[in-house]
Design an enzyme around this catalytic site. Structure first.
Site, PDB file in Angstrom:
ATOM      1  N   ASP A  10       1.116  -0.834   0.519  1.00 24.21           N
ATOM      2  CA  ASP A  10       0.356  -0.040   0.416  1.00 24.21           C
ATOM      3  C   ASP A  10       0.710   0.847   0.183  1.00 24.21           C
ATOM      4  O   ASP A  10       1.300   1.792   1.008  1.00 24.21           O
ATOM      5  CB  ASP A  10      -0.943  -0.208   1.506  1.00 24.21           C
ATOM      6  CG  ASP A  10      -0.663  -0.463   2.370  1.00 24.21           C
ATOM      7  OD1 ASP A  10       0.789  -1.029   2.589  1.00 24.21           O
ATOM      8  OD2 ASP A  10      -0.963   0.001   3.191  1.00 24.21           O
ATOM      9  N   HIS A 241       9.976   0.163   9.110  1.00 24.39           N
ATOM     10  CA  HIS A 241       8.668  -1.145   9.762  1.00 24.39           C
ATOM     11  C   HIS A 241       8.563  -2.414   8.314  1.00 24.39           C
ATOM     12  O   HIS A 241       9.711  -3.105   8.387  1.00 24.39           O
ATOM     13  CB  HIS A 241       7.549  -0.687   9.231  1.00 24.39           C
ATOM     14  CG  HIS A 241       6.773   0.186  10.714  1.00 24.39           C
ATOM     15  ND1 HIS A 241       7.031  -0.253  12.162  1.00 24.39           N
ATOM     16  CD2 HIS A 241       6.742   0.987  10.882  1.00 24.39           C
ATOM     17  CE1 HIS A 241       6.092   0.530  12.412  1.00 24.39           C
ATOM     18  NE2 HIS A 241       6.058   1.403  12.090  1.00 24.39           N
TER      19      HIS A 241
END
Ligand code: BDR
Ligand code: CA
Length: 314
Positions: A10, A241
């Site tokens: 995303d 992340h």
């Protein structure tokens, strides 16, 4: 032989870094990008995926558009305060020249796994909707995949989207519970480790000196993302992340693992929380569930250095 991967994404500032990290790593062969809602709506995620491959000069790699909403409800909306209105730190790139392929993300995943049984690792770095849809479309993919290495979840650490839950899992807990419960090897690279991978201002500054289009793009998109971290965490710079999942594929020894079955909270305040069964007695709801490799420790300094090293050589 490089390890074949499909990244489900995303993009997203840290997704961008992860995709570029993978493209610069000879251990990995990126077969395609599949897109999902999360940091942005899926339509923008698809545009960004195409844009990123143009920047990297890899327009040979297909992009498949994925789910627009979660399995059981509407997407709750993007996070422009983290990734910018454009998902790229508000730099507003021109439209890409290419279009996505005609297959949906789930169809593309199934077709690739069917054609390369045992060879492909799925690398979801967004909500797990497309992976769950692929499982529904063709349950045999569980036996065809090499491994699923995902960024998401929090076993022992607090959440980031809520006090309980990590953002990717919180965006589609029902999909995540299906993915953690399928009969395949899942490795969870979640907040337990990613909040210990600290990219400091001096590391970020180094990207501006690399002199290649990938690091130049990272340098352009990072300030907005970094502002978010510095306003919300007690540290300068960012926590890493999505790139942590890529690092796991390249150097798994950077991580320490525990193996636990995982269930995902669906209701109320605990929605999206990944619950490992860590105790001696396995409760019935966790019984018969596969053991997930849960990353619980990491050499964060080495990981940050590895990513910079790869991008420097791009
Ligand atoms: C995850 O959520 C998104 O904001 C990031 O791209 C990452 O995949 C971190 O919780
Ligand atoms: Ca992401």
């Amino acid at each position: 032989m490089p390890r074949k991967i499909i990244i489900d994404t995303d993009p997203g500032v840290d997704d961008t870094m992860a995709i570029f990290f993978a493209l610069c790593s000879p251990e990995l062969e990126l077969l395609g990008l599949t897109t999902v809602f999360g940091n942005v709506h899926t339509k923008l995620a698809t545009k960004n995926a195409l844009r990123l491959l143009e920047i990297a000069g890899r327009t040979d790699i297909p992009v498949a558009h994925g789910a627009d909403d979660a399995l059981t409800g509407d997407f709750e909306g993007p996070v422009p305060f983290v990734h910018g209105e454009d998902g790229q730190g508000d730099i507003f790139l021109p439209d890409p020249a290419r279009a996505p392929i005609d297959l949906s993300a789930a169809q593309f995943i199934v077709e690739q796994l069917r054609a390369n049984p045992g060879e492909i690792t799925l690398v979801p770095i967004g909500p797990l909707t497309n992976i769950a849809l692929a499982l529904r479309l063709e349950p045999r993919i569980a036996g065809w995949v090499d491994e699923v290495v995902l960024m998401g979840g929090n076993a022992l650490a607090p959440g980031n989207a809520s006090p309980a839950a990590e953002a990717n899992i919180r965006n589609d807990p029902e999909a995540a519970d299906l993915v953690f419960g399928a009969d395949w090897q899942v490795t969870m690279v979640g907040l337990d480790v990613t909040l210990r991978v600290h990219m400091k201002p001096e590391h970020i500054a180094e990207y501006a000196t690399h002199g290649n289009p990938l690091s130049a793009h990272i340098t352009r998109i990072l300030p907005h993302y970094r502002n978010y971290f510095e306003a919300n965490y007690d540290a300068e710079g960012i926590y890493v992340h999505d790139s942590s999942a890529i690092a796991y594929l390249i150097e798994p020894d950077l991580f320490t693992l525990r193996r636990w079955p995982i269930r995902v909270g669906a209701l109320g305040l605990g929605r999206g929380k990944t619950w490992p069964a860590t105790g001696g007695r396995i409760p019935p709801e966790w019984e018969s569930r596969p053991l997930v490799n849960v990353c619980v420790g990491v050499d964060g300094e080495r990981l940050v250095a590895l990513e910079a090293e790869r991008l420097r050589g791009a």
